[in-house]
Design a protein around this motif. Sequence first.
Motif, PDB file in Angstrom:
ATOM      1  N   LYS A  53      60.707  56.640  40.837  1.00 37.43           N
ATOM      2  CA  LYS A  53      62.070  56.127  40.727  1.00 37.43           C
ATOM      3  C   LYS A  53      62.306  55.016  41.741  1.00 37.43           C
ATOM      4  O   LYS A  53      62.066  55.204  42.926  1.00 37.43           O
ATOM      5  N   LEU A  54      62.781  53.872  41.263  1.00 36.33           N
ATOM      6  CA  LEU A  54      63.144  52.754  42.124  1.00 36.33           C
ATOM      7  C   LEU A  54      64.636  52.854  42.397  1.00 36.33           C
ATOM      8  O   LEU A  54      65.438  52.818  41.465  1.00 36.33           O
ATOM      9  N   ARG A  55      64.995  52.999  43.665  1.00 35.19           N
ATOM     10  CA  ARG A  55      66.385  53.216  44.035  1.00 35.19           C
ATOM     11  C   ARG A  55      66.877  52.113  44.964  1.00 35.19           C
ATOM     12  O   ARG A  55      66.142  51.686  45.852  1.00 35.19           O
ATOM     13  N   VAL A  56      68.122  51.694  44.741  1.00 36.45           N
ATOM     14  CA  VAL A  56      68.766  50.695  45.598  1.00 36.45           C
ATOM     15  C   VAL A  56      70.136  51.231  45.995  1.00 36.45           C
ATOM     16  O   VAL A  56      70.645  52.187  45.406  1.00 36.45           O
ATOM     17  N   THR A  57      70.754  50.592  46.978  1.00 36.47           N
ATOM     18  CA  THR A  57      72.089  51.002  47.400  1.00 36.47           C
ATOM     19  C   THR A  57      73.111  50.614  46.325  1.00 36.47           C
ATOM     20  O   THR A  57      72.860  49.720  45.511  1.00 36.47           O
ATOM     21  N   GLU A  58      74.255  51.279  46.348  1.00 37.22           N
ATOM     22  CA  GLU A  58      75.282  51.037  45.331  1.00 37.22           C
ATOM     23  C   GLU A  58      75.737  49.584  45.294  1.00 37.22           C
ATOM     24  O   GLU A  58      75.991  49.038  44.226  1.00 37.22           O
ATOM     25  N   GLN A  59      75.829  48.952  46.440  1.00 40.01           N
ATOM     26  CA  GLN A  59      76.331  47.586  46.476  1.00 40.01           C
ATOM     27  C   GLN A  59      75.337  46.575  45.918  1.00 40.01           C
ATOM     28  O   GLN A  59      75.719  45.471  45.550  1.00 40.01           O
ATOM     29  N   ASP A  60      74.047  46.938  45.828  1.00 37.52           N
ATOM     30  CA  ASP A  60      73.022  46.009  45.342  1.00 37.52           C
ATOM     31  C   ASP A  60      72.600  46.261  43.905  1.00 37.52           C
ATOM     32  O   ASP A  60      71.675  45.610  43.410  1.00 37.52           O
ATOM     33  N   VAL A  61      73.252  47.188  43.210  1.00 39.29           N
ATOM     34  CA  VAL A  61      72.818  47.585  41.868  1.00 39.29           C
ATOM     35  C   VAL A  61      72.845  46.407  40.898  1.00 39.29           C
ATOM     36  O   VAL A  61      71.869  46.147  40.183  1.00 39.29           O
ATOM     37  N   GLU A  62      73.943  45.686  40.837  1.00 40.19           N
ATOM     38  CA  GLU A  62      74.075  44.596  39.864  1.00 40.19           C
ATOM     39  C   GLU A  62      73.050  43.493  40.112  1.00 40.19           C
ATOM     40  O   GLU A  62      72.405  43.003  39.170  1.00 40.19           O
ATOM     41  N   GLU A  63      72.902  43.107  41.357  1.00 42.65           N
ATOM     42  CA  GLU A  63      71.941  42.039  41.678  1.00 42.65           C
ATOM     43  C   GLU A  63      70.514  42.495  41.382  1.00 42.65           C
ATOM     44  O   GLU A  63      69.705  41.735  40.849  1.00 42.65           O
ATOM     45  N   ALA A  64      70.188  43.739  41.727  1.00 42.96           N
ATOM     46  CA  ALA A  64      68.842  44.262  41.475  1.00 42.96           C
ATOM     47  C   ALA A  64      68.549  44.342  39.980  1.00 42.96           C
ATOM     48  O   ALA A  64      67.441  44.011  39.540  1.00 42.96           O
TER      49      ALA A  64
END
Length: 147
Positions: A53-64
């Motif tokens: 699973k590739l996980r990012v912070t909530e604030q970076d979801v759209e950009e990622a």
Amino acid sequence: MAERLVTIATFNEATEAHIVKGRLESEGILCFLGDEHIIGAQPFYSAAVGGVKLRVTEQDVEEAQAILTRIRQGDNLFDYDTIEMAPPMQEHVEVQTCPHCGSDNISEEKYNKTVFSISYLFLGFPLPFLSRKYTCYNCGKTWKAKK
């Protein structure tokens, strides 16, 4: 307050996940991999645990997710001009030449072969005594290095 991590992609192989993670990190997005060690140790468990699973912070979801879409489409919009490359290191290498004939077709013997062989024969392991001898392939002369 701690940031929540959101899974934005899953992968069957850890190597593929690491490649995408590296790409996101190069774009400045903090990301983490989940279950990579389980799948690395037992690749057939990938379907059972749901993949890496590739996980990012909530604030970076759209950009990622936008970057992931670009990667999947094959668009490479990474700006390589902004990366500052370090100049290649110059090594100072002194070229040895034969003092007898001036040829540069020589070889360096770093260890004393006699001590190396005898110690291996009697002790069971070689003792590497430094020798620093040079041999010229053109004239056959052997000499010791000057310090």
